[in-house]
Design an enzyme around this catalytic site. Structure first.
Site, PDB file in Angstrom:
ATOM      1  CG  HIS A 230      -1.692   1.288   1.388  1.00 49.83           C
ATOM      2  ND1 HIS A 230      -2.573   1.810   0.451  1.00 49.83           N
ATOM      3  CD2 HIS A 230      -1.647   2.192   2.410  1.00 49.83           C
ATOM      4  CE1 HIS A 230      -3.040   2.970   0.891  1.00 49.83           C
ATOM      5  NE2 HIS A 230      -2.497   3.224   2.073  1.00 49.83           N
TER       6      HIS A 230
ATOM      7  CG  HIS B 259       0.722   7.126   4.063  1.00 48.99           C
ATOM      8  ND1 HIS B 259       1.230   6.271   3.107  1.00 48.99           N
ATOM      9  CD2 HIS B 259      -0.554   6.711   4.302  1.00 48.99           C
ATOM     10  CE1 HIS B 259       0.301   5.381   2.786  1.00 48.99           C
ATOM     11  NE2 HIS B 259      -0.793   5.626   3.494  1.00 48.99           N
ATOM     12  CG  ASP B 260      -0.910   4.128   6.603  1.00 50.71           C
ATOM     13  OD1 ASP B 260      -1.527   5.136   6.996  1.00 50.71           O
ATOM     14  OD2 ASP B 260      -1.302   3.412   5.668  1.00 50.71           O
TER      15      ASP B 260
ATOM     16  CD  GLU C  10      -3.727   5.526  11.008  1.00 47.87           C
ATOM     17  OE1 GLU C  10      -4.899   5.166  11.170  1.00 47.87           O
ATOM     18  OE2 GLU C  10      -3.266   5.867   9.913  1.00 47.87           O
ATOM     19  CG  ASP C  11      -1.586   1.693  10.620  1.00 50.31           C
ATOM     20  OD1 ASP C  11      -2.434   2.158  11.393  1.00 50.31           O
ATOM     21  OD2 ASP C  11      -1.744   1.601   9.401  1.00 50.31           O
TER      22      ASP C  11
ATOM     23  CG  ASP D   4      -4.035   6.899   2.085  1.00 46.57           C
ATOM     24  OD1 ASP D   4      -3.710   5.713   1.904  1.00 46.57           O
ATOM     25  OD2 ASP D   4      -4.686   7.284   3.073  1.00 46.57           O
TER      26      ASP D   4
END
Length: 740
Positions: A61, A86-87, A90-91, A152
């Site tokens: 992704h 970008h993630d 957050e993840d 995204d």
């Protein structure tokens, strides 16, 4: 089941990374490549134990988003690195502080913006559009946050098949509601079209697949026609020694569907299904001259439609878009739109902001600061917004997303770009907020006009001011730009502010007396119950006594009923794989609507905005004061409801219709002939045994148009009526009318 082969996955990850690096719009230095590699290695490590819903490695992704950022949007190394990361915050276990230590404050700031947007995307806020307010606020930090978020969302839409149906509709509705308009405003027309097409695929699959099928059926004829048209133009352009290429493309599925719906026509009646684009090479000096030369050649060969000519070269759109559009009558007397643009203009149309900045140097682009001006306006709108109502902010913001432009002049001859519908007062605010606040009137083309005077392209406007003038509430009725609206509201709210603190304290005391704890969620709920636009309005109404203890008791009583209803419906719907998302039909036996996974019978009302009948695909929407409203999946309001209040949407379907009839309007038109009226009524009333409530018909110069209002049992019976009427001699078109 996804079979895991770690060695093959490692090879595929490496292949995708190399492919992304090979396909970048901008040239990358060795330093750029080192930065991107560093970001890739961190993302790969951080996401190593994570997988997507498809079973694939999660790193696919970020790599896909980075490829969109690098190639399709055309941003540089910093943005590519941020897309890969970008993630991560957050993840995974990595923190923003870790990112700042490894990559510096610039990248950390962008990642922080992206993380904030992602966090609110996952929340079920009572007002979903608060998410978008936070998204818009990131514009004041770094526009790359928005562009990476668009990338995204584009990849999420491309891989939406793996999600369950209810999630698909929510994400698709959000995409139509905010991300497609944002892509449009950033000049990313190709991405905007793809987002709209993919959204339609999930919000209205029947219409999407209908248009796709029609395009496939007409592909050969369309290609043949484009080649024939191209040969004629190419020959003339070659004779003039021009360096060019010609492309032909059909309009997007969404734009064709929208045109069919707006103009109430069939696919075959959409006359401009495709456009032909002439892209020529030129230096900056001859760019405009060559565009008009090609225009002259095209219109020498084919007759133009004067009303369909658009000069976006002399006065580019506010998005930076430049092109010369002309619609001509081509071979076989078909209308064809021809778009004439240089290689530079084509890149700007494809890549938006990225190409815009690339070509800034060396070209005299008078409006090269249009995007920056627009972003400054958005920042000002957000900063001036004293309201806590995010929906109101979003409405103001969206005013300027899809509007068409007009071009007006100051007394000194400076060009100002405004939206169609702008007034003299909008113009005053576009110059400066202080000028708008003190505006008395205006002179348009040396003639004195009121503040509400509508401007048109070419007007020269002089604003008259007075220090004694102040914004008034009725000004909101005739301004159309978000900047003017937000500034006027801010000025008006200053007067109200003295009441708000007093009203807030009073409300807290009254709620405490009624054993209700004050909170943002509670305030939001109160605001909706009383129909107030902002929380300030609630405080103001409490302060002046419009909302008293008696009224608050009514709110508390209604809240108990509403929460009970929601709790009964909060079960997850079962997802059944169905490629075309078509409801199974129980022909002739549908007369009842059931709700939720366990198919409960609940009280409901049919929504008047879309008038659903048995057989239509439907959903339930839990309202504040009126229980459940049932809407068609294709309801004009469905996008807004799913985007903003998805938690109140419940699955619903028809299960029986033997004993109920529904009023349906059918439009019918054709060639007037003796006995046509009698044939129609006999067919409907006697042959099909259907009750007619009303039949209005008009005839003019041998053509008739009528509207039949019938009592229909279900969609099966409706289809039979439409087919039989269509087969009558002289009838040209029959269609069910959707309520607007």
């Amino acid at each position: 089941m996804y079979q895991i082969d770690l060695d093959k996955e490692a090879e595929e990850i490496a292949r995708r990374y190399k492919n992304m690096l090979r396909n970048t719009y901008r040239d990358l230095t060795e330093e750029n490549k080192i930065l991107i590699r560093k970001a890739f290695e961190l993302a790969k490590e951080a996401h190593k134990d994570q997988r997507r819903k498809t079973g694939e490695p999660y790193i696919y992704h970020p790599l896909a988003v980075a490829k969109i950022v690098a190639d399709e949007i055309g941003l540089g190394a910093t943005s590519i690195a941020c897309a890969l990361l970008h993630d991560v915050v957050e993840d995974t276990e990595y923190t923003l502080e870790d990112i700042e230590k490894m990559f510096g404050p610039k990248i950390a700031k962008i990642i922080d913006g992206l993380t904030k947007i992602s966090n609110v995307d996952h929340q079920n806020l009572s007002l979903q559009s608060e998410n978008y307010r936070k998204l818009l606020l990131t514009l004041s930090e770094d526009i790359r946050v928005i562009l990476i978020k668009i990338a995204d969302r584009l990849h999420n839409m491309r891989t939406l098949d793996s999600m369950k149906a209810s999630k698909q509709k929510k994400i698709a509705s959000e995409t139509t509601y905010i991300y497609a308009p944002l892509a449009h405003r950033m000049g990313l027309y190709v991405i905007k079209s793809e987002l709209e097409d993919l959204s339609l695929k999930y919000t209205d699959p029947d219409s999407y697949y209908f248009v796709v099928k029609k395009l496939e059926e007409t592909e050969k004829d369309r290609q043949r026609y484009i080649e024939e048209f191209t040969q004629i133009i190419s020959k003339r352009l070659q004779e003039e020694g021009l360096n060019f290429k010609i492309k032909g493309r059909h309009k997007s599925v969404f734009s064709i569907f929208k045109k069919m719906k707006k103009q109430n026509v069939s696919f075959e009646e959409v006359y401009d299904l495709f456009a032909i684009r002439v892209i020529y090479k030129s230096d900056s000096k001859n760019e405009k001259f060559l565009a008009w030369k090609i225009y002259s050649i095209v219109t020498d060969e084919f007759t133009p439609n004067p009303s369909r000519m658009r000069d976006w070269i002399t006065t580019p759109r506010s998005t930076g878009y430049e092109s010369l559009h002309v619609t001509v009558i081509g071979p076989e007397n078909k209308w064809v739109e021809v778009q004439i643009r240089s290689v530079r203009m084509d890149e700007i149309a494809e890549k938006g902001i990225a190409a815009h900045y690339k070509y800034k140097e060396g070209y005299k682009i008078e409006e090269d600061n249009q995007i920056e001006n627009w972003i400054a306006q958005v920042r000002e709108t957000i900063e001036n917004q004293t309201s806590t109502n995010a929906m109101e902010l979003l409405d103001d913001f969206k005013l300027n997303l899809y509007t068409k432009d007009i071009f007006v002049f100051t007394p000194n001859g400076d060009l100002k770009v405004l939206s169609v519908g702008a007034t003299a007062l909008d113009f005053a605010y576009s110059i400066h907020s202080n000028i708008g606040d003190h505006c008395l009137g205006a002179k348009v083309n040396n003639k004195l006009v009121p503040l509400s005077h509508l401007l048109k392209s070419g007007d020269q406007v002089e604003i008259l001011t007075s220090q004694n003038q102040k914004p008034k509430a009725d000004w909101l009725e005739f301004v159309s730009t978000s900047k003017a609206k937000s500034r006027i509201k801010a000025a008006l709210n200053i007067e109200k502010r003295k009441y708000t603190e007093e009203g807030k304290e009073l409300l807290i005391r009254k709620l405490r007396h009624l054993r209700v704890n004050f909170s943002d969620a509670e305030l939001n709920s109160i605001q909706k119950f009383f129909g107030a636009k902002t929380s300030h309005d609630i405080f103001y109404q409490v302060a002046i006594g419009l909302i008293d203890t008696k009224e608050l008791k009514k709110y508390i009583d209604s809240k108990g009923v509403f929460n009970n209803l929601l709790s009964r419906l909060r079960k997850r719907p079962t997802f059944i794989s169905n490629k075309e998302n078509i409801e199974p039909k129980e022909e002739g036996t549908l007369d009842m609507i059931v709700f939720g996974d366990d198919e409960k019978k609940l009280d409901y009302q049919l929504a008047q905005c879309c008038n659903p009948i048995p057989g239509d695909k439907i959903f339930g929407f839990v309202t504040i004061n009126k229980g459940i409203k049932v809407h068609k999946e294709t309801c004009p309001n469905a996008i807004d409801m799913r985007a903003n209040y998805d938690y109140r949407v419940i699955p619903a379907k028809w299960v029986n219709s033997a004993n109920r009839n529904f009023l349906i309007d059918i439009s019918i038109e054709g060639i007037d002939r003796k006995g046509i009226l009698n044939d129609i009524t006999n067919l409907v009333s006697h042959t099909l045994n259907i009750d007619v409530k009303k039949f209005t018909i008009n005839s003019d110069d041998g053509i008739f148009q009528g509207i039949l209002t019938l009592f229909i049992k279900n969609t099966v019976q409706l289809e039979e009526v439409l087919q039989k009427l269509q087969n009558l001699e002289g009838v040209a078109k029959v269609k069910r009318l959707e309520k607007k």
